[in-house]
Design an enzyme around this catalytic site. Structure first.
Site, PDB file in Angstrom:
ATOM      1  CG  MET A   1      -1.851  -1.228   1.226  1.00 49.64           C
ATOM      2  SD  MET A   1      -2.988  -1.245   2.644  1.00 49.64           S
ATOM      3  CE  MET A   1      -4.069   0.113   2.228  1.00 49.64           C
ATOM      4  CB  SER A   2       2.056   3.329  -2.788  1.00 51.97           C
ATOM      5  OG  SER A   2       0.828   3.811  -3.325  1.00 51.97           O
ATOM      6  N   GLY A   3       0.121   4.328  -0.267  1.00 51.32           N
ATOM      7  CA  GLY A   3      -0.452   5.554   0.267  1.00 51.32           C
ATOM      8  C   GLY A   3      -1.257   6.291  -0.772  1.00 51.32           C
ATOM      9  CB  VAL A   5      -6.434   6.795  -5.171  1.00 54.47           C
ATOM     10  CG1 VAL A   5      -5.836   6.922  -6.569  1.00 54.47           C
ATOM     11  CG2 VAL A   5      -7.895   6.422  -5.240  1.00 54.47           C
ATOM     12  CG  ASP A   6      -4.069   3.743  -8.733  1.00 55.10           C
ATOM     13  OD1 ASP A   6      -5.253   4.019  -8.995  1.00 55.10           O
ATOM     14  OD2 ASP A   6      -3.104   4.263  -9.302  1.00 55.10           O
ATOM     15  CB  SER A   7      -2.019   0.577  -3.217  1.00 52.13           C
ATOM     16  OG  SER A   7      -1.835   1.798  -2.525  1.00 52.13           O
ATOM     17  CG  LEU A  26       7.117  -2.257  -0.104  1.00 53.17           C
ATOM     18  CD1 LEU A  26       7.607  -2.655  -1.492  1.00 53.17           C
ATOM     19  CD2 LEU A  26       7.454  -3.333   0.907  1.00 53.17           C
ATOM     20  CB  CYS A  95      11.165  -0.847  -8.569  1.00 49.52           C
ATOM     21  SG  CYS A  95      10.385  -0.784  -6.949  1.00 49.52           S
ATOM     22  N   GLY A 119      -1.727  -2.192  -6.853  1.00 46.22           N
ATOM     23  CA  GLY A 119      -2.621  -1.306  -7.580  1.00 46.22           C
ATOM     24  C   GLY A 119      -2.188  -1.033  -9.002  1.00 46.22           C
ATOM     25  CB  CYS A 196       9.726   6.872  -6.552  1.00 48.84           C
ATOM     26  SG  CYS A 196      10.874   5.497  -6.288  1.00 48.84           S
TER      27      CYS A 196
END
Length: 362
Positions: A1-3, A5-7, A26, A95, A119, A196
């Protein structure tokens, strides 16, 4: 969960499908920023907090896994080394290969989980096998504008067997509406862009800080010096802007980077017609299923959101040869070529060389 909306929606959909879901964020930066500076970048403390809030809404356990050292070694250091060698890497593919579907998946399996869901905008399609089982295939997403199958082309059959992409059948606007309906704070959060770990988007500046200034010559194909640069590593094949040439071309035509020579620290420029290639040799081949047998008809894509070109391809051990039916401009060593059969991802390879072949393949 990246933070993002998709995940967030991916996690919710996995719960709706009846899975026992645990959220994992992560931590990939060794010095995570407190707040996101812009839509670029990720992995800030703010992002971790956003992911935790979504997990709380969903009522699922949430953990932060520190993979910063592995990310630095497998993605950041690789990115730096590739540019220093005159190549143009795609860190998102690396990645996915090394972190999200290797380190993360391996740790998840070791802890007793069955699979990893993300996501990403792509689809896994199950097709019958001759032995009565099913084969999981990676396909393009329904939303062509958001399709991320290109950066997932490094996944092999075993990784696909334990991967879920719940968003592949939905468009991005619908995902945002669903997130709002579910009460997620991140429903309107901007997407992250570019690389990123280079939050300001200035790749040349980052490389200069990492590799140092290395002045050298910008030359034409005859070796005539046309200008100077501060580091050949900051240029890529197909680049037109930022050349700052002191001498205009005699024919008045714009000039592009056609070759980067790290061994002599030279950047070679030429006219646009020198950029067209129709033959690609790729190494580090990765197949999303069985490797192709013999010469096969495929679609070839050389950029994350680029055009797909009709081509033929054949595997030679860890390498793949690709012959395009039309010329493609700006293909640089270090980029990835991803092969498709319709919407299905066949596999990928890192471009080792690209050239123009006048004679067709027999």
């Amino acid at each position: 969960m990246s933070g993002g909306v998709d995940s967030a929606v991916a996690a919710a959909r996995m719960i709706d499908a009846g899975h026992d879901v645990v959220g994992v964020h992560l931590a990939l930066s060794q010095s995570a920023a407190t707040l996101r500076e812009s839509a670029r970048g990720c992995c800030t403390i703010e992002d971790a907090g956003d992911a935790r809030r979504v997990a709380d809404v969903l009522g699922i356990p949430f953990y932060v896994w520190d993979m910063a050292a592995r990310f630095k070694q497998d993605v950041v250091d690789d990115f730096r080394a590739e540019y220093a060698a005159g190549r143009t890497p795609n860190p998102c593919l690396r990645c996915n290969e090394k972190i999200k579907f290797a380190a993360l998946l391996d740790k998840a399996l070791a802890l007793g989980f069955d699979a990893v869901a993300t996501g990403h905008y792509a689809r896994v399609v199950e097709t019958p096998r001759g032995d009565g089982g099913v084969r999981r295939e990676l396909h393009r997403a329904v939303d062509a504008a958001k399709d991320q199958s290109y950066v997932l082309g490094v996944l092999d059959a075993e990784q696909l067997a334990r991967s879920f992409f719940p968003l592949g059948d939905t468009t991005k606007p619908d995902i945002r509406r669903e997130a709002a309906e579910r009460g997620f704070y991140v429903a309107n959060k901007p997407d992250s862009h570019d690389i990123c770990f280079i939050a300001d988007g200035d790749t040349r500046g980052w490389l200069t800080r990492e590799l140092g200034s290395a002045p050298g010559d910008i030359v034409d194909t005859d070796g005539q010096v046309l200008g100077q640069h501060e580091g050949a590593f900051a240029y890529t094949v197909g680049q037109r802007r930022g050349l700052a040439l002191g001498r205009p071309a005699a024919d008045g035509q714009p000039r592009y980077v056609v070759e980067v020579r790290p061994e002599t620290n030279q950047v070679v420029v030429g006219t646009a017609d020198l950029l067209g290639v129709n033959a690609i040799t790729g190494d580090h081949a990765r197949w999303c299923g069985p490797a192709p047998e013999g010469v096969v008809q495929v679609g070839a894509q050389v950029r994350a959101h680029g055009e797909e070109y009709a081509a033929t391809a054949w595997a030679e051990g860890d390498r793949v040869e690709v012959r395009l039916e039309s010329r493609v401009r700006g293909v640089a060593p270090g980029q990835s070529v991803v092969l498709y059969d319709g919407t299905r991802v066949v596999g990928s390879a890192t471009i080792a060389a690209a050239r123009l072949e006048r004679e067709p393949v027999a």
